[in-house]
Design a protein around this motif. Structure first.
Motif, PDB file in Angstrom:
ATOM      1  N   VAL A 266      42.115  35.753  37.846  1.00  0.00           N
ATOM      2  CA  VAL A 266      40.757  35.788  38.186  1.00  0.00           C
ATOM      3  C   VAL A 266      40.447  37.090  36.376  1.00  0.00           C
ATOM      4  CG1 VAL A 266      39.544  37.816  39.179  1.00  0.00           C
ATOM      5  CG2 VAL A 266      41.318  36.722  40.624  1.00  0.00           C
ATOM      6  N   ARG A 267      39.340  36.696  36.564  1.00  0.00           N
ATOM      7  CA  ARG A 267      38.887  37.733  34.909  1.00  0.00           C
ATOM      8  C   ARG A 267      37.185  37.937  35.535  1.00  0.00           C
ATOM      9  NH1 ARG A 267      35.854  38.058  29.800  1.00  0.00           N
ATOM     10  NH2 ARG A 267      37.138  38.305  28.195  1.00  0.00           N
ATOM     11  N   ASN A 268      37.183  39.316  35.987  1.00  0.00           N
ATOM     12  CA  ASN A 268      35.702  40.005  36.561  1.00  0.00           C
ATOM     13  C   ASN A 268      34.391  39.756  34.831  1.00  0.00           C
ATOM     14  OD1 ASN A 268      33.724  41.137  37.400  1.00  0.00           O
ATOM     15  ND2 ASN A 268      34.956  43.339  37.378  1.00  0.00           N
ATOM     16  N   GLY A 269      33.829  38.660  35.220  1.00  0.00           N
ATOM     17  CA  GLY A 269      33.032  38.449  34.787  1.00  0.00           C
ATOM     18  C   GLY A 269      31.588  39.466  34.525  1.00  0.00           C
ATOM     19  N   SER A 270      31.721  40.712  34.889  1.00  0.00           N
ATOM     20  CA  SER A 270      30.788  41.239  35.062  1.00  0.00           C
ATOM     21  C   SER A 270      31.070  42.503  33.939  1.00  0.00           C
ATOM     22  CB  SER A 270      30.295  42.237  36.173  1.00  0.00           C
ATOM     23  OG  SER A 270      30.421  41.381  37.917  1.00  0.00           O
ATOM     24  N   PRO A 271      30.369  42.697  33.004  1.00  0.00           N
ATOM     25  CA  PRO A 271      30.375  43.864  32.327  1.00  0.00           C
ATOM     26  C   PRO A 271      30.825  45.442  32.804  1.00  0.00           C
ATOM     27  CG  PRO A 271      28.659  42.977  31.635  1.00  0.00           C
ATOM     28  CD  PRO A 271      28.845  42.863  32.768  1.00  0.00           C
ATOM     29  N   ASP A 272      29.781  45.387  33.827  1.00  0.00           N
ATOM     30  CA  ASP A 272      29.544  47.127  34.222  1.00  0.00           C
ATOM     31  C   ASP A 272      29.717  47.081  35.842  1.00  0.00           C
ATOM     32  OD1 ASP A 272      27.619  45.429  34.765  1.00  0.00           O
ATOM     33  OD2 ASP A 272      26.162  47.145  33.092  1.00  0.00           O
ATOM     34  N   ALA A 273      30.265  45.891  36.888  1.00  0.00           N
ATOM     35  CA  ALA A 273      29.484  45.989  37.812  1.00  0.00           C
ATOM     36  C   ALA A 273      31.882  45.725  38.082  1.00  0.00           C
ATOM     37  CB  ALA A 273      28.993  45.741  38.499  1.00  0.00           C
ATOM     38  N   ALA A 274      32.273  46.118  39.654  1.00  0.00           N
ATOM     39  CA  ALA A 274      33.264  45.885  40.272  1.00  0.00           C
ATOM     40  C   ALA A 274      33.429  44.935  40.669  1.00  0.00           C
ATOM     41  CB  ALA A 274      34.135  46.527  40.613  1.00  0.00           C
ATOM     42  N   ARG A 275      34.485  43.771  40.850  1.00  0.00           N
ATOM     43  CA  ARG A 275      34.532  42.419  41.782  1.00  0.00           C
ATOM     44  C   ARG A 275      35.056  42.794  42.630  1.00  0.00           C
ATOM     45  NH1 ARG A 275      37.739  37.970  41.936  1.00  0.00           N
ATOM     46  NH2 ARG A 275      36.046  36.070  43.226  1.00  0.00           N
ATOM     47  N   TYR A 276      34.136  42.473  43.967  1.00  0.00           N
ATOM     48  CA  TYR A 276      36.187  42.496  45.071  1.00  0.00           C
ATOM     49  C   TYR A 276      35.765  41.301  45.807  1.00  0.00           C
ATOM     50  CZ  TYR A 276      33.817  47.176  45.429  1.00  0.00           C
ATOM     51  OH  TYR A 276      33.750  49.018  44.433  1.00  0.00           O
ATOM     52  N   SER A 277      37.161  41.225  46.552  1.00  0.00           N
ATOM     53  CA  SER A 277      37.007  39.451  47.001  1.00  0.00           C
ATOM     54  C   SER A 277      38.201  40.469  47.845  1.00  0.00           C
ATOM     55  CB  SER A 277      37.656  38.292  46.049  1.00  0.00           C
ATOM     56  OG  SER A 277      39.017  39.118  45.551  1.00  0.00           O
ATOM     57  N   ILE A 278      38.152  39.209  49.387  1.00  0.00           N
ATOM     58  CA  ILE A 278      39.224  39.660  49.990  1.00  0.00           C
ATOM     59  C   ILE A 278      40.517  37.819  50.528  1.00  0.00           C
ATOM     60  CG2 ILE A 278      39.089  39.520  52.383  1.00  0.00           C
ATOM     61  CD1 ILE A 278      37.474  41.827  51.698  1.00  0.00           C
ATOM     62  N   ALA A 279      41.706  38.508  50.110  1.00  0.00           N
ATOM     63  CA  ALA A 279      42.048  37.342  50.243  1.00  0.00           C
ATOM     64  C   ALA A 279      42.938  36.698  51.369  1.00  0.00           C
ATOM     65  CB  ALA A 279      42.805  37.052  48.840  1.00  0.00           C
ATOM     66  N   SER A 280      43.598  35.961  52.579  1.00  0.00           N
ATOM     67  CA  SER A 280      43.764  36.021  53.194  1.00  0.00           C
ATOM     68  C   SER A 280      45.243  34.520  53.060  1.00  0.00           C
ATOM     69  CB  SER A 280      42.905  35.532  54.545  1.00  0.00           C
ATOM     70  OG  SER A 280      41.624  36.587  54.834  1.00  0.00           O
ATOM     71  N   PHE A 281      45.950  35.341  52.700  1.00  0.00           N
ATOM     72  CA  PHE A 281      47.397  34.531  52.997  1.00  0.00           C
ATOM     73  C   PHE A 281      47.811  34.103  54.531  1.00  0.00           C
ATOM     74  CE2 PHE A 281      47.359  37.455  49.301  1.00  0.00           C
ATOM     75  CZ  PHE A 281      46.620  37.056  48.394  1.00  0.00           C
ATOM     76  N   PHE A 282      47.660  32.525  54.807  1.00  0.00           N
ATOM     77  CA  PHE A 282      48.272  32.250  56.097  1.00  0.00           C
ATOM     78  C   PHE A 282      49.161  32.076  55.869  1.00  0.00           C
ATOM     79  CE2 PHE A 282      48.025  28.850  59.113  1.00  0.00           C
ATOM     80  CZ  PHE A 282      48.052  29.365  59.706  1.00  0.00           C
TER      81      PHE A 282
END
Ligand SMILES: O=C(O)CCC(=O)C(=O)O
Ligand SMILES: [Fe+2]
Length: 330
Positions: A266-282
């Motif tokens: 992962v490399r957050n492509g936004s220079p000035d905003a956070a990126r959020y994600s939710i990973a569910s490991f089944f």
């Protein structure tokens, strides 16, 4: 260390529509064929038509934003340091997913199946089994996360059935490991990417996932990059209404390497905003031993791994990824 090189536009990650697979065997066969191809090519695919309520999904991202917006003190109150079972909060720099690279530029909060201290699995000391840590001052947070986790378990069970079909086995092949499956749900926040990446700082270093399948929800921001069969990095651009599914090392082992648990980062492509994600490991049940699918030819590279239970394998991988970050960071 895997040095950073810029990705290309995504072109090889298919979207598989699951709508018919909940009601029709023919649709399951079709989806299984598409899954087979995707798992050989990149190990990644999107799913649409998954039946999960869009409101539940939106609320989950909102819960992540609320959690990370708390004070550092409130987040540290549920620090992973208080859990021997890989649950809770960890700050930026706590984990190294690509050994030899700089620590990951992300913070996270993880839950898994909430087991009481007197649960037989916990009493027996099975790795990773135990109670969750819950923040005290976020009303509704726990209910939201558990509802979302329940939806991920339903989807995970269904996908495992389709994965079994994708290698010519019955939909019910994994039934013995799906009664009390595991499902870690990890909220992730990637601060804006540091511009000076000379020492290979990424949101998450290149890694493959450890378990069976990962069900990833992205906010609208790009950032997930996947290595394709040609060795090129491609962007898994967020597509509204979908989840990104990728297979982990357990499924690679199941197919004796016909499917690959593929590298991604992962490399957050936004220079000035956070990126959020939710990973569910089944994951299948903790004591399940992932043997080789009878339909897949043996490969010696995988034989030695066959004795580890699911929970032992994941615990080993988790320990290694935190040992690399040093003991002083949480
Ligand atoms: O945040 C993402 O887009 C991917 C996260 C990931 O790969 C992981 O947590 O294993
Ligand atoms: Fe991952």
């Amino acid at each position: 260390m895997i040095p950073y090189t810029p990705p290309r536009a995504a072109k090889d990650i298919p979207v598989i529509d699951l709508t018919g697979t909940f009601v029709s065997d023919d649709a399951r066969e079709d989806a299984a064929r598409l899954i087979h191809r995707a798992c050989r090519e990149t190990g990644f695919f999107y799913v649409s038509g998954h039946g999960i309520d869009p409101l539940l999904v939106e609320s989950q991202l909102a819960a992540a934003r609320r959690f990370f917006a708390q004070s550092d003190e409130a987040k540290q109150a549920v620090s992973k340091a208080h859990s021997p079972h890989w649950r809770g909060y960890e700050g930026v720099g706590a984990q190294v997913l690509d050994a030899g690279s700089a620590a990951d530029h992300k913070e996270s909060f993880a839950i898994a199946i909430d087991l009481a201290e007197d649960d037989p699995l916990v009493v027996a000391g099975v790795p990773g089994q135990g109670p969750n840590l819950w923040p005290e001052h976020l009303p509704g947070f726990r209910e939201q996360l558990l509802a979302y986790q329940g939806a991920m378990i339903d989807l995970g069970r269904h996908l495992m059935g389709l994965i079994a079909m994708s290698v010519d086995l019955d939909y019910g092949y994994f039934a013995a490991g799906l009664d009390q499956p595991q499902c870690g749900v990890r909220l992730l926040r990637y601060p804006p990417q540091p511009q000076d990446s000379a020492d290979n700082v990424l949101g998450a270093g290149a890694h493959s996932d450890w378990g069976s399948i990962t069900i990833l929800l992205q906010d609208g921001k790009a950032g997930l990059e996947v290595r394709n069969a040609a060795g090129d990095w491609i962007l898994a651009t967020p597509i509204p209404g979908t989840f990104v599914i990728n297979i982990g090392q357990m499924v690679e082992r199941f197919t004796a390497g016909i499917y690959r648990a593929n590298l991604h980062r992962v490399r957050n492509g936004s220079p000035d905003a956070a990126r959020y994600s939710i990973a569910s490991f089944f994951e299948l049940e903790p004591l399940y031993r992932m043997g080789r699918a009878p339909s897949c030819p043996p490969d010696r590279a995988y034989e030695a791994l066959a004795d580890l239970t699911v929970s032992e394998h994941i615990d080993q991988m988790a320990r290694a990824s935190y040992a690399d970050a040093g003991a002083d960071q949480q």
